[in-house]
Design an enzyme around this catalytic site. Structure first.
Site, short mmCIF file in Angstrom:
data_model
loop_
_atom_site.label_atom_id
_atom_site.label_comp_id
_atom_site.label_asym_id
_atom_site.label_seq_id
_atom_site.Cartn_x
_atom_site.Cartn_y
_atom_site.Cartn_z
N ARG A 74 -3.75 8.14 -4.71
CA ARG A 74 -2.48 7.40 -4.55
C ARG A 74 -1.59 8.04 -3.48
O ARG A 74 -0.91 7.34 -2.73
CB ARG A 74 -1.75 7.37 -5.90
N HIS B 152 0.19 6.28 -0.38
CA HIS B 152 1.65 6.29 -0.16
C HIS B 152 2.01 6.98 1.15
O HIS B 152 3.10 6.77 1.67
CB HIS B 152 2.36 6.93 -1.35
N ASP B 153 1.11 7.80 1.67
CA ASP B 153 1.34 8.35 3.01
C ASP B 153 1.08 7.27 4.06
O ASP B 153 1.94 6.97 4.90
CB ASP B 153 0.41 9.55 3.24
N GLY C 84 2.51 5.11 8.96
CA GLY C 84 1.15 5.57 9.24
C GLY C 84 0.77 6.83 8.49
O GLY C 84 1.60 7.45 7.82
N ASN D 2 8.09 6.38 -5.54
CA ASN D 2 7.56 7.75 -5.60
C ASN D 2 8.23 8.63 -6.66
O ASN D 2 7.60 9.53 -7.20
CB ASN D 2 7.76 8.46 -4.24
N HIS E 189 -7.09 1.55 -9.45
CA HIS E 189 -6.45 1.57 -10.77
C HIS E 189 -7.51 1.61 -11.89
O HIS E 189 -7.18 1.42 -13.05
CB HIS E 189 -5.52 0.37 -10.95
#
Ligand code: HEM
Length: 324
Positions: free
Chosen positions: A65, A69-70, A75, A97, A196
């Site tokens: 994850r 999220h990065d 990018g 986050n 997930h």
């Protein structure tokens, strides 16, 4: 007149030259990027990540994850790892986050191990990408060859994080269009959501779903989940439930089988199978685990390619949580 035209031509020519130069200077990611500069980088990261997941299996989910999220925010540049400082605004406190993204220490430890053998060479963004692959492999998911050579940002962007990280309340159309803006198809989105199949979600993210609103839900499943997720906000907000009720610690295709039975935990899971355009993809993956795994690997490679900083852009951070 003639001189003006000549000057104009000269400046057009230099603009074209600059454009050509900048496009050829933009290095491509490559799996052998550290072969000469840090030949033991990958094995060092691997050892660190495997140790962390052996200690806590959920860490595999958290690391996958974190890479996601990065990559979705300006990018794959490790912006997600930065803490607030005089020059940096962190992405860690945005709603998607806060009290939720995990694994920062594990990445920091891997980085420090790599710094010990090759100081200033390997980016935090690449460590995130390798960690995600190692995590998938460790818990029975697919493996793939990670492309390398990303560099790290010098700032975070909470406003872009807020805009570009999906929310569990997003509709199918919004999810398709959001992933589309990152160059990912609806099929990629469904395959990636298949992660997930591991990990946990907090009651606050699925309360509305189990207490009625939204897509249809299996009654038995809803009542089981209600036992550990009280109806009234904020009671039990942080209580955890597995995203895949059947095999939460193994990377398999049970997530898709759950969706067919209306047992998706998040509303954003169930919208993938609720009479819309992605139903057929969910059905395919529920029947064909190897197709899911190979599409997942392909989509992770595509995700890892989102707008990397390369060449002389960005920096190689010494510590992932701050700029040098
Ligand atoms: C399609 C849109 C998506 C939405 C709305 C979404 C939302 C969420 C939410 C709300 C959680 C629970 C967080 C918490 O309660 O703390 C979660 C967990 C997770 N997400 Fe997603 N997600 C999406 C797509 C993805 C993608 C593309 C990936 C990876 C490629 C991913 C990987 C994970 C993993 C592995 C977890 C479990 C993390 C852990 O246990 O620490 N998700 N997601």
């Amino acid at each position: 007149m003639v001189i003006a035209a000549r000057n104009c031509l000269a400046s057009v020519a230099s603009v074209v030259l600059i454009l050509l130069l900048s496009s050829t200077c933009q290095a491509q990611l490559s799996s052998t990027f550290y072969a000469k500069t840090c030949p033991n980088a990958l094995s060092t990261i691997r050892t660190n990540i495997r140790t962390a997941i052996a200690r806590e299996r959920r860490m595999a989910a958290s690391l996958i994850r974190l890479h996601f999220h990065d990559c979705f925010v300006q990018g794959c540049d490790a912006s997600v790892l930065l803490d607030d400082s005089a020059t940096v605004t962190s992405e860690k406190s945005v709603i998607q986050n806060a009290n939720s993204a995990r694994g920062f220490d594990v990445i920091e430890q891997a980085k420090s191990a790599v710094e010990n053998i090759c100081p200033g060479v390997v980016s935090c963004a690449d460590i995130l990408a390798v960690a995600a692959k190692e995590a998938s492999e460790y818990v029975g998911g697919p493996t793939w060859t990670v492309k390398l050579g990303r560099r790290d940002s010098t700032n975070g962007s909470p406003s872009l994080a807020n805009r570009d990280l999906p929310r569990f309340t997003d509709s199918l159309d919004s999810l398709i269009s959001l992933f589309g803006t990152k160059g990912l198809s609806a099929r990629d989105m469904v395959a990636l959501s298949g992660s997930h199949t591991i990990g946990q979600a907090q009651c606050v993210t699925f309360r509305d779903r189990i207490y009625s609103n939204g897509s249809a839900i299996d009654a038995g499943f809803a009542s089981t989940r209600r036992r550990n997720c009280p109806a009234t906000f904020p009671n039990g907000n942080g209580n955890l439930a597995p995203l895949d009720l059947v095999t939460p610690n193994s990377f398999d295709n049970n997530y898709f089988k759950n969706l067919l039975q209306k047992k998706g935990l998040l509303e954003s899971d169930q919208v993938l199978f609720s009479g819309g355009s992605t139903d057929s993809i969910v059905s395919e993956y529920s029947k064909n685990p190897s197709l899911f795994k190979s599409d997942f690997a392909t989509a992770m490679i595509k995700m890892g390619d989102i707008e990397p900083l390369t060449g002389s852009s960005g920096i190689i951070r010494k510590v992932c949580s701050r700029v040098n």
